[in-house]
Design an enzyme around this catalytic site. Structure first.
Site, PDB file in Angstrom:
ATOM      1  N   CYS A 191      34.317  46.073  40.101  1.00  0.00           N
ATOM      2  CA  CYS A 191      34.857  47.228  39.387  1.00  0.00           C
ATOM      3  C   CYS A 191      36.171  47.625  40.039  1.00  0.00           C
ATOM      4  CB  CYS A 191      33.936  48.434  39.385  1.00  0.00           C
ATOM      5  SG  CYS A 191      32.365  48.145  38.594  1.00  0.00           S
ATOM      6  N   ARG A 233      38.558  42.189  39.576  1.00  0.00           N
ATOM      7  CA  ARG A 233      37.376  42.829  40.163  1.00  0.00           C
ATOM      8  C   ARG A 233      36.242  42.990  39.153  1.00  0.00           C
ATOM      9  NH1 ARG A 233      38.611  45.308  44.971  1.00  0.00           N
ATOM     10  NH2 ARG A 233      36.737  46.560  44.803  1.00  0.00           N
ATOM     11  N   TRP A 278      32.478  45.639  36.275  1.00  0.00           N
ATOM     12  CA  TRP A 278      31.616  44.473  36.448  1.00  0.00           C
ATOM     13  C   TRP A 278      30.205  45.049  36.473  1.00  0.00           C
ATOM     14  CZ3 TRP A 278      27.901  42.604  39.862  1.00  0.00           C
ATOM     15  CH2 TRP A 278      27.590  41.237  39.718  1.00  0.00           C
ATOM     16  N   ASN A 327      33.096  52.861  41.587  1.00  0.00           N
ATOM     17  CA  ASN A 327      32.908  51.473  42.009  1.00  0.00           C
ATOM     18  C   ASN A 327      31.870  51.509  43.129  1.00  0.00           C
ATOM     19  OD1 ASN A 327      33.159  48.846  42.980  1.00  0.00           O
ATOM     20  ND2 ASN A 327      34.997  49.318  44.155  1.00  0.00           N
ATOM     21  N   GLY A 328      30.786  50.756  42.972  1.00  0.00           N
ATOM     22  CA  GLY A 328      29.730  50.776  43.994  1.00  0.00           C
ATOM     23  C   GLY A 328      28.378  50.870  43.310  1.00  0.00           C
ATOM     24  N   GLU A 381      32.012  22.750  47.953  1.00  0.00           N
ATOM     25  CA  GLU A 381      33.093  23.565  47.416  1.00  0.00           C
ATOM     26  C   GLU A 381      33.579  23.004  46.073  1.00  0.00           C
ATOM     27  OE1 GLU A 381      34.149  26.375  47.748  1.00  0.00           O
ATOM     28  OE2 GLU A 381      36.201  26.396  47.017  1.00  0.00           O
ATOM     29  N   LYS A 439      33.464  25.039  42.539  1.00  0.00           N
ATOM     30  CA  LYS A 439      34.651  25.243  41.692  1.00  0.00           C
ATOM     31  C   LYS A 439      34.335  24.848  40.254  1.00  0.00           C
ATOM     32  CE  LYS A 439      36.476  27.351  43.576  1.00  0.00           C
ATOM     33  NZ  LYS A 439      36.256  27.836  44.885  1.00  0.00           N
ATOM     34  N   GLU A 487      31.684  27.288  38.521  1.00  0.00           N
ATOM     35  CA  GLU A 487      32.056  28.684  38.262  1.00  0.00           C
ATOM     36  C   GLU A 487      33.113  28.834  37.170  1.00  0.00           C
ATOM     37  OE1 GLU A 487      33.748  30.879  41.572  1.00  0.00           O
ATOM     38  OE2 GLU A 487      34.705  29.073  42.308  1.00  0.00           O
ATOM     39  N   HIS A 543      16.665  11.247  48.692  1.00  0.00           N
ATOM     40  CA  HIS A 543      15.483  12.092  48.939  1.00  0.00           C
ATOM     41  C   HIS A 543      15.189  12.993  47.738  1.00  0.00           C
ATOM     42  CE1 HIS A 543      15.368  10.647  53.004  1.00  0.00           C
ATOM     43  NE2 HIS A 543      16.658  10.931  53.135  1.00  0.00           N
ATOM     44  N   LYS A 547      35.967  38.962  41.465  1.00  0.00           N
ATOM     45  CA  LYS A 547      36.512  38.384  42.695  1.00  0.00           C
ATOM     46  C   LYS A 547      35.998  39.070  43.948  1.00  0.00           C
ATOM     47  CE  LYS A 547      40.252  36.038  44.592  1.00  0.00           C
ATOM     48  NZ  LYS A 547      39.509  34.769  44.640  1.00  0.00           N
TER      49      LYS A 547
HETATM   50  C1  F6R Z   1      34.285  31.194  44.712  1.00  0.00           C
HETATM   51  C2  F6R Z   1      34.512  32.523  45.198  1.00  0.00           C
HETATM   52  C3  F6R Z   1      33.385  33.269  45.818  1.00  0.00           C
HETATM   53  C4  F6R Z   1      33.853  33.982  47.087  1.00  0.00           C
HETATM   54  C5  F6R Z   1      32.729  34.868  47.647  1.00  0.00           C
HETATM   55  C6  F6R Z   1      33.134  35.522  48.945  1.00  0.00           C
HETATM   56  O1  F6R Z   1      35.440  30.626  44.193  1.00  0.00           O
HETATM   57  O2  F6R Z   1      35.601  33.034  45.113  1.00  0.00           O
HETATM   58  O3  F6R Z   1      32.315  32.438  46.085  1.00  0.00           O
HETATM   59  O4  F6R Z   1      34.247  33.036  48.018  1.00  0.00           O
HETATM   60  O5  F6R Z   1      32.410  35.846  46.702  1.00  0.00           O
HETATM   61  O6  F6R Z   1      34.250  36.323  48.782  1.00  0.00           O
HETATM   62  P1  F6R Z   1      35.128  36.766  50.013  1.00  0.00           P
HETATM   63  O7  F6R Z   1      35.762  35.563  50.587  1.00  0.00           O
HETATM   64  O8  F6R Z   1      36.147  37.716  49.431  1.00  0.00           O
HETATM   65  O9  F6R Z   1      34.212  37.430  50.973  1.00  0.00           O
END
Ligand code: F6R
Length: 615
Positions: free
Chosen positions: A2, A27, A74, A100-101, A488, A492, A495, A511, A610
């Site tokens: 948010c 956000r 969000w 926000n929270g 990773e 990517k 998501e 396995h 994010k």
């Molecule tokens: C994936 C992604 C998330 C963040 C995770 C941690 O692309 O962006 O998995 O890595 O939410 O976020 P931070 O690094 O801001 O603590």
């Protein structure tokens, strides 16, 4: 999670609020709303969808006002719809609130308010707050709204960054925070409020970061007034300079922020290293941790706590630290670590990694480690974020703002800082010969150039993406320090393209997961030159025998794996411990192009945000 923006001054508030929301959309983007103070009271406009949809909705509305609050959501409590969008109004329509929270005890509070006759229009936890404030404001004969806000917040278990408009106090904006970020921008004759500096930066660089459990009263006719939740007044607000540029927030000619950020990696990595490596003096020095270097040198164990992509960087850190510093490392999901009563000793060093510095679980892990007497070091991208203020010491990644929801340059910058930390400690502990140190530093300094080479493969990776775009699943394999790269790469892809993808250590295939392999399964293998290269070759054979399709990432000049692959991406050679810095880049590009071909919103993937500032 948010985003909140507010404005109080003499300019037109609406364009400031809408542009601010667009900058905060990373956000959350499932609904948006704005409340404006107008001659006849508060006007509220809100709807489901992105900020652009709110803009369309408001296009025929009267938005004239010099004061307002706005929110991009969000969803946590209640589905994304018009009713659940913020702001929320009190029953008499005289208070409007954005939040926000999470109000964790909202059900108890809601029941109490319902028994007193309050009616709820939404399923949110936030609406509880606005009714509670109104109730206290009226029933307890409190004369000042800020006091009612303070008393209401005393009842709240959870986190909040809030801003409140009151029709009875049209010159005043009340804001408060606990556990969610909020900063106040101080203009010439106006105030700005936002979840981060992005909506504010073009108007002022003078900001006050509100501390937890503080309530501030913004009034154009008075000095900024800040009190804590116990009603103790703060003598003076600490005004800081906002470290952000407007250009950093633009797309700079790229179609998406994600692509721009992938292409920014050579610069981001150079910036992460700048001033930290002195080849002449044979040292790596990380200014931010100098005071705690002794603690790090004497650490019996490192615990790395993080979430998501940052957790993957942490796994790379485990390989780097254990190989170079020769001290045990445990890498923990911050969300699990905090709840499993972990054993933490005073001679442990916890390294918390976070791009945003606002991730609730990572922050909770930091607080837990601090409470047990451990030293806490941060690796963080956002200057002035909660994490950076909470840790004993730390190193910024200096990757610049990352706006695309999928993390790219933050990951490589985190791995760079972890490599620098490991090199610094390894030399000082006498665990690394000077010649090996020089070789790694030299390779590290050449990484930006190597990534520039890899970025030239963008068009050929687009072709590989065409093969993957209609697949339903994908498997990513890697060994050693390339195992976190596989994780990773899979993250990517899933998501942003919504293709189900799994990352595995290559040898684990037999396995269980190999049962999934058939002619429809793309298997992406990181098979660069490394100690376990031959073992990876055998793992590839096992996949081919089951008709899986191999997409390989190999070192330049490789012939063996190349021959076995359906598609092959050659990348420059580098020190094995640094391969994540190069091998992750083609995987980012692959995910980007697959998502684009599938028509996905690359920068704002569904259901994500994010900055995950709720548990
Ligand atoms: C994936 C992604 C998330 C963040 C995770 C941690 O692309 O962006 O998995 O890595 O939410 O976020 P931070 O690094 O801001 O603590």
């Amino acid at each position: 999670m948010c985003g909140i923006v507010a404005y109080l001054g003499h300019k037109q508030a609406y364009p400031i609020l809408i542009n601010g929301l667009k900058r905060l959309e990373y956000r959350g983007y499932d609904s948006a709303g704005v409340a404006l103070m107008q001659e006849n009271g508060i006007s509220l406009y809100k709807c489901r969808g992105k900020v652009s949809e709110l803009e369309d909705y408001c296009s025929d509305k009267n938005t004239t006002s010099t004061m307002g609050i706005a929110h991009t959501r969000w969803a946590t409590h209640g589905e994304p719809n018009d009713q659940n969008a913020h702001p929320h109004l009190s029953e008499d329509g005289k208070l409007a609130l954005i939040h926000n929270g999470i109000v964790e005890n909202y059900l108890v509070l809601k029941q109490e308010l319902i028994s007193r006759g309050y009616k709820f229009k939404s399923n949110t936890d936030t609406e509880v707050l606005v009714h509670l404030i109104q109730d206290i404001y009226k029933s307890e004969q409190v004369t000042e709204l800020a006091e009612a806000v303070r008393l209401a917040l005393l009842n709240v278990v959870g986190t909040y960054a809030i801003a409140i408009l009151s029709a009875d106090n049209p010159d005043e904006l009340i804001v408060a925070k606990k556990g969610s970020p909020l900063l106040i921008g101080i203009g010439k004759d106006d105030y700005f409020v936002a979840s981060d500096g992005a909506p504010i930066v073009e108007y002022t660089k003078r900001v006050v970061y509100l501390e937890d459990e503080e309530v501030a009263v913004l009034n154009l006719n008075k000095k900024l007034e800040i009190k804590n939740i116990n009603s103790e007044a703060k003598k003076r607000a600490y005004v800081q300079k906002l470290e952000l540029n407007l250009e950093q927030l633009e797309k700079g000619g790229f179609e998406h922020y994600m692509l721009k950020e992938i292409f920014e990696q050579p610069k981001a990595i150079s910036d992460s290293m700048r001033g930290r490596v002195n080849t002449k003096k044979d040292v790596v020095s990380l200014g931010g941790i100098i005071e705690y270097e002794e603690k790090m040198l004497n650490a019996k164990r490192f615990i790395i706590a993080a979430c998501g992509t940052s957790w993957h960087a942490g796994l790379c850190g485990e390989y780097l630290f254990e190989n170079l510093v020769r001290v045990p490392v445990e890498v923990e999901y911050a969300s699990e670590f905090r709840y499993r009563n972990p054993i933490i000793n005073e001679d442990d060093v916890l390294i918390a990694i976070s791009q945003s510095g606002e991730t609730a679980d990572t922050i909770a892990a930091v607080e837990l480690a601090k409470s047990k007497g451990a030293t806490v070091i941060g690796i963080c991208n956002v200057v002035g974020s909660t994490l950076s203020r909470l840790t004993h010491a730390g190193s910024y990644t200096h990757a610049g703002p990352e706006i695309g929801v999928a993390s790219t340059k933050a990951f490589t910058a985190q791995v760079t800082v972890l490599a620098l930390m490991a090199l610094c400690l390894a030399r000082k502990k006498g665990k690394l010969s000077l010649s090996k140190y020089h070789q790694i530093i030299n390779d590290l300094e050449n990484i930006p150039e190597k990534i520039t080479e890899i970025l030239k493969l963008n068009d050929s990776i687009k072709e590989i993406a065409k093969y993957c775009a209609d697949k339903r699943n994908a498997i990513y394999l890697g060994r050693g320090i390339n195992y976190p790269v596989a994780l990773e790469g899979a993250l990517k892809l899933k998501e942003i393209s919504y293709i189900h993808a799994e990352g595995y250590p290559a040898a684990e295939m037999k396995h269980g997961p190999i049962a999934l392999v058939d002619e429809e399964m793309p298997v992406i293998v990181i098979a660069t030159e490394q100690e376990t290269y031959e073992k990876v070759v055998s793992n590839i054979q096992e996949v081919i025998a089951r008709k899986g399709k191999i997409i390989s990432i190999v070192s330049e000049g490789d012939t063996q794996v190349k021959k076995m692959s359906d598609f092959c991406i050659e990348i420059p050679r580098t020190e094995e411990l640094l391969t994540p810095l190069v091998a992750s880049v083609p995987l980012q590009l692959l995910a980007y192009h697959v998502a684009l071909l599938r028509g996905c919103d690359v920068d704002k993937p569904r259901n994500l945000a994010k900055s995950v500032s709720v548990e």
